[in-house]
Design an enzyme around this catalytic site. Sequence first.
Site, PDB file in Angstrom:
ATOM      1  N   GLN A   1       0.793  -1.152   0.023  1.00 25.35           N
ATOM      2  CA  GLN A   1      -0.019  -0.036   0.059  1.00 25.35           C
ATOM      3  C   GLN A   1       0.713   1.255   0.044  1.00 25.35           C
ATOM      4  O   GLN A   1       0.642   2.100  -0.680  1.00 25.35           O
ATOM      5  CB  GLN A   1      -0.783   0.075   1.441  1.00 25.35           C
ATOM      6  CG  GLN A   1      -2.149   0.900   1.175  1.00 25.35           C
ATOM      7  CD  GLN A   1      -3.057   0.499   0.016  1.00 25.35           C
ATOM      8  OE1 GLN A   1      -3.191   1.407  -0.585  1.00 25.35           O
ATOM      9  NE2 GLN A   1      -3.258  -0.772  -0.270  1.00 25.35           N
TER      10      GLN A   1
ATOM     11  N   HIS B   1       2.593   3.018  -3.034  1.00 21.39           N
ATOM     12  CA  HIS B   1       1.581   3.725  -3.980  1.00 21.39           C
ATOM     13  C   HIS B   1       1.840   5.317  -4.104  1.00 21.39           C
ATOM     14  O   HIS B   1       1.856   5.756  -5.250  1.00 21.39           O
ATOM     15  CB  HIS B   1       0.083   3.578  -3.566  1.00 21.39           C
ATOM     16  CG  HIS B   1      -0.841   2.368  -4.300  1.00 21.39           C
ATOM     17  ND1 HIS B   1      -0.801   2.193  -5.792  1.00 21.39           N
ATOM     18  CD2 HIS B   1      -1.246   1.510  -3.580  1.00 21.39           C
ATOM     19  CE1 HIS B   1      -1.677   1.189  -6.189  1.00 21.39           C
ATOM     20  NE2 HIS B   1      -1.802   0.692  -4.701  1.00 21.39           N
TER      21      HIS B   1
ATOM     22  N   GLU C   1     -10.044   2.279   3.652  1.00 20.74           N
ATOM     23  CA  GLU C   1     -10.437   1.554   2.219  1.00 20.74           C
ATOM     24  C   GLU C   1     -10.094   0.267   2.272  1.00 20.74           C
ATOM     25  O   GLU C   1     -11.389  -0.743   1.699  1.00 20.74           O
ATOM     26  CB  GLU C   1      -9.356   2.410   1.233  1.00 20.74           C
ATOM     27  CG  GLU C   1      -9.629   2.057  -0.197  1.00 20.74           C
ATOM     28  CD  GLU C   1      -8.624   2.616  -1.078  1.00 20.74           C
ATOM     29  OE1 GLU C   1      -7.483   2.792  -0.614  1.00 20.74           O
ATOM     30  OE2 GLU C   1      -8.607   2.374  -2.169  1.00 20.74           O
ATOM     31  N   HIS C   2      -9.153  -0.483   2.683  1.00 23.54           N
ATOM     32  CA  HIS C   2      -8.959  -2.038   2.538  1.00 23.54           C
ATOM     33  C   HIS C   2      -8.310  -2.189   3.991  1.00 23.54           C
ATOM     34  O   HIS C   2      -7.814  -1.505   4.865  1.00 23.54           O
ATOM     35  CB  HIS C   2      -7.527  -2.074   2.038  1.00 23.54           C
ATOM     36  CG  HIS C   2      -7.416  -1.905   0.416  1.00 23.54           C
ATOM     37  ND1 HIS C   2      -6.794  -0.532   0.065  1.00 23.54           N
ATOM     38  CD2 HIS C   2      -7.933  -2.153  -0.645  1.00 23.54           C
ATOM     39  CE1 HIS C   2      -7.018  -0.202  -1.235  1.00 23.54           C
ATOM     40  NE2 HIS C   2      -7.464  -1.338  -1.713  1.00 23.54           N
TER      41      HIS C   2
ATOM     42  N   ASP D   1      -6.869  -6.184  -5.566  1.00 22.30           N
ATOM     43  CA  ASP D   1      -6.402  -5.243  -6.539  1.00 22.30           C
ATOM     44  C   ASP D   1      -6.421  -5.464  -7.912  1.00 22.30           C
ATOM     45  O   ASP D   1      -6.789  -4.781  -8.838  1.00 22.30           O
ATOM     46  CB  ASP D   1      -4.979  -4.836  -6.117  1.00 22.30           C
ATOM     47  CG  ASP D   1      -4.940  -4.001  -4.618  1.00 22.30           C
ATOM     48  OD1 ASP D   1      -5.791  -3.516  -4.335  1.00 22.30           O
ATOM     49  OD2 ASP D   1      -3.778  -3.943  -4.283  1.00 22.30           O
TER      50      ASP D   1
ATOM     51  N   HIS E   1     -52.905  20.781  -6.212  1.00 19.23           N
ATOM     52  CA  HIS E   1     -52.678  19.335  -5.925  1.00 19.23           C
ATOM     53  C   HIS E   1     -54.135  18.408  -5.566  1.00 19.23           C
ATOM     54  O   HIS E   1     -54.534  17.466  -6.118  1.00 19.23           O
ATOM     55  CB  HIS E   1     -51.650  18.884  -4.805  1.00 19.23           C
ATOM     56  CG  HIS E   1     -50.340  19.179  -5.228  1.00 19.23           C
ATOM     57  ND1 HIS E   1     -49.649  20.254  -5.364  1.00 19.23           N
ATOM     58  CD2 HIS E   1     -49.130  18.094  -5.236  1.00 19.23           C
ATOM     59  CE1 HIS E   1     -48.631  20.292  -5.700  1.00 19.23           C
ATOM     60  NE2 HIS E   1     -48.035  18.991  -5.804  1.00 19.23           N
TER      61      HIS E   1
END
Lengths: 431, 431
Positions: free
Chosen positions: A254, A257, A322-323, A356, A415
């Site tokens: 991770q 990245h 996220e993960h 991934d 209405h």
Amino acid sequence: MRIMRAEQFGLKREVEYGTPEQNASALKIVGDVKAEGDAALLRYSEQFDGVKMVAEELSVTREEIEAAYSDVDERFLTAIREAAVNIRTFHEKQKRNSWMDLSSDGTMLGQIMRPLKRVGVYVPGGKAAYPSSVLMNVIPAQVAGVPEIVMVTPPATGGKAGIDPYILVAAAEAGVREMYRVGGAQAIAALAYGTESIAPVDKITGPGNIYVALAKRAVFGAVDIDSIAGPSEIVVLADENADAAYIAADLLSQAEHDEMASAVLVTPSEALGEAVAAEVERQLATLPRAEIARASIDSYGAVLLVDSIDEGIAVVNQLAPEHLEVLTADPMKLLGHIENAGAIFLGPYSSEPVGDYFAGPNHIIPTNGTARFSSPVNVDDFMKKSSLIYYSKEALLANGDKIMTLARHEGLEGHARAIEIRLEKEGGSGA
Amino acid sequence: MRIMRAEQFGLKREVEYGTPEQNASALKIVGDVKAEGDAALLRYSEQFDGVKMVAEELSVTREEIEAAYSDVDERFLTAIREAAVNIRTFHEKQKRNSWMDLSSDGTMLGQIMRPLKRVGVYVPGGKAAYPSSVLMNVIPAQVAGVPEIVMVTPPATGGKAGIDPYILVAAAEAGVREMYRVGGAQAIAALAYGTESIAPVDKITGPGNIYVALAKRAVFGAVDIDSIAGPSEIVVLADENADAAYIAADLLSQAEHDEMASAVLVTPSEALGEAVAAEVERQLATLPRAEIARASIDSYGAVLLVDSIDEGIAVVNQLAPEHLEVLTADPMKLLGHIENAGAIFLGPYSSEPVGDYFAGPNHIIPTNGTARFSSPVNVDDFMKKSSLIYYSKEALLANGDKIMTLARHEGLEGHARAIEIRLEKEGGSGA
């Protein structure tokens, strides 16, 4: 790698929203392409990508796509084809049917599910061009039934067609038939408003640089956009039985990245925390992207010590990563307690790269704590719902009075009268 | 009412996004409440609503809610209870289960559906306080399983509790147990960031004035928000058999909402178009909100003539209206061709107010052409998905090489090594 008590850690990353100058520049490009069409599109492509084209050259030809196949590695092709099958299989299970509900008074109520008609996928150029992301953006749209899926990507990033052949092949494998060599804010504007060469779409997805992000925000409303992804995150929740080397490798996958990525271990075992910190150092020594990974680990990485796995789960729910990898003795039994996590990887063999690249679930997942309220990219993102209402005469006569009561309370006499005029004519009581 | 060929009509309404001064004001209020909590909340309530309170008075008491019941009309209570049942029944059909998919190699992939934990519903004060909208915002969240649903609404709008008793009763009937008498941008900030008295939420929904809308936009990201609704719309698609008086009444029920509302008839029958235009005039004469309705009809209303119902459908799909009524000989057979419409009302007895108040489908529907890519409020808006990935050792050994091939192509060696370290240790080929 820092080791600290969980309560001392506060993960806060300010996401970049661009300078006023970048914003002004993106807005000008969008405005020019909206007003001038292809002429502005080609002018900006020359200015920013250094590529001089005529309008006819914007479209990637069938021949170029075929040629790209001879430029990609056979093992890559096999792997991406299998990944595409897995992704398609998973996303097909997300698809929902329209439904109708019938009552004995003749009422029919329903929800109609329809795909969007035309979707544009942005694929960045250069090193940020990931074939896997092409699959993750395109396949859910295709499974949704979107009949027209268009890819745009900047030219001149290498390869025969001026576009990375791996990107062309990934797009072709995912089922894209319409591709344009154009990038940046100008490509977003073309997708949103259309030009002579590119028909407008209903939704734009896919990552890009800050100008692309700002242009997407500017056109939102005219078209739908996906959410703007923040830096990537992993949290590993582990007990003393977990393998420190596996955890370190997953944290680093991770961290490599981007300097703003975050890799965090949450554990009640101080011994494991220390072993993982040492393994991270050891593995960093030979990692090609060590510089990026180290910056990420130093700024946003940590081992967080907790008193128990239960407290660890509370920390995870607060971080809403996220993960999330769960590497405990019996990870499945914790699943019910995990409230906030975009993707949950259970056990020692479910390393994050499995998801991934290959397993099938989408790898575009909410970041920066937004897993509290949002979801990985899925088929619903490419469909829209319409409500269906059919009332019989019988149903209207039976319920008209109540509808008028509610409308009149809200001061909306028009209405009420739309109901009343029918009750009067059809023989019900209009009182 | 204008009568014209469809191709001469262009429905374009610029939606108000606030002046820079309004924006600055909303941002300052949000920032102050974020920094100071209750103190700022109470200060702004005094400044804007003229209500001096201490923090303990923010919460609406159980006694106040009970007292409100004695202030509402019995027929209203009966009607809103039945509407609530219908809305709940419809939305329950939208709810989805988590699912898992098991493979013979031990792989388990799934999608976990979970409700958001805490949702805040904004209800405007004064004349814009619609009990029906309380139901439409709250019930889908409740059906989703959201355990904490909070209502905020400005004080001093009449009634015993300083809040319209009809709003209190509607909220109580929908299942809200936590309510605060606070409004404006300050209420949005309190919901987003929390104060000493109000715990922060995950999502904020519900309409409000321009300051509320700007504050919602400002806090988006920290929490989720619903989309900002534009002015309301109806399109009626009708053939020569339709009843001109019904159509006129339905057009006016939309036009009475707001000067920017749009009411359009699409028909191949010039005779029907003329009859409807005459009926609109006739019915306008006695309509209480005639001034508003006339402004809407004059600016955004029209009879659009087409050559055929098929061409009419193409016009409808281009307009992508919020509400569509189909008043043709056999409306059901046209359903498959209607691509873009938020809610579809079929036949002469399915007048739009049936759906606005009573039938069950949500009345918060995409406006301004966004039905092309978005949906009425529904249960999914209050749930989030998490992906679940469990790979067995067998599955990892069988697929590890392909995952590494894809990772290495993207230059992410750390990803490949997270797989490789496992293959090496567990006896697979790490090549």
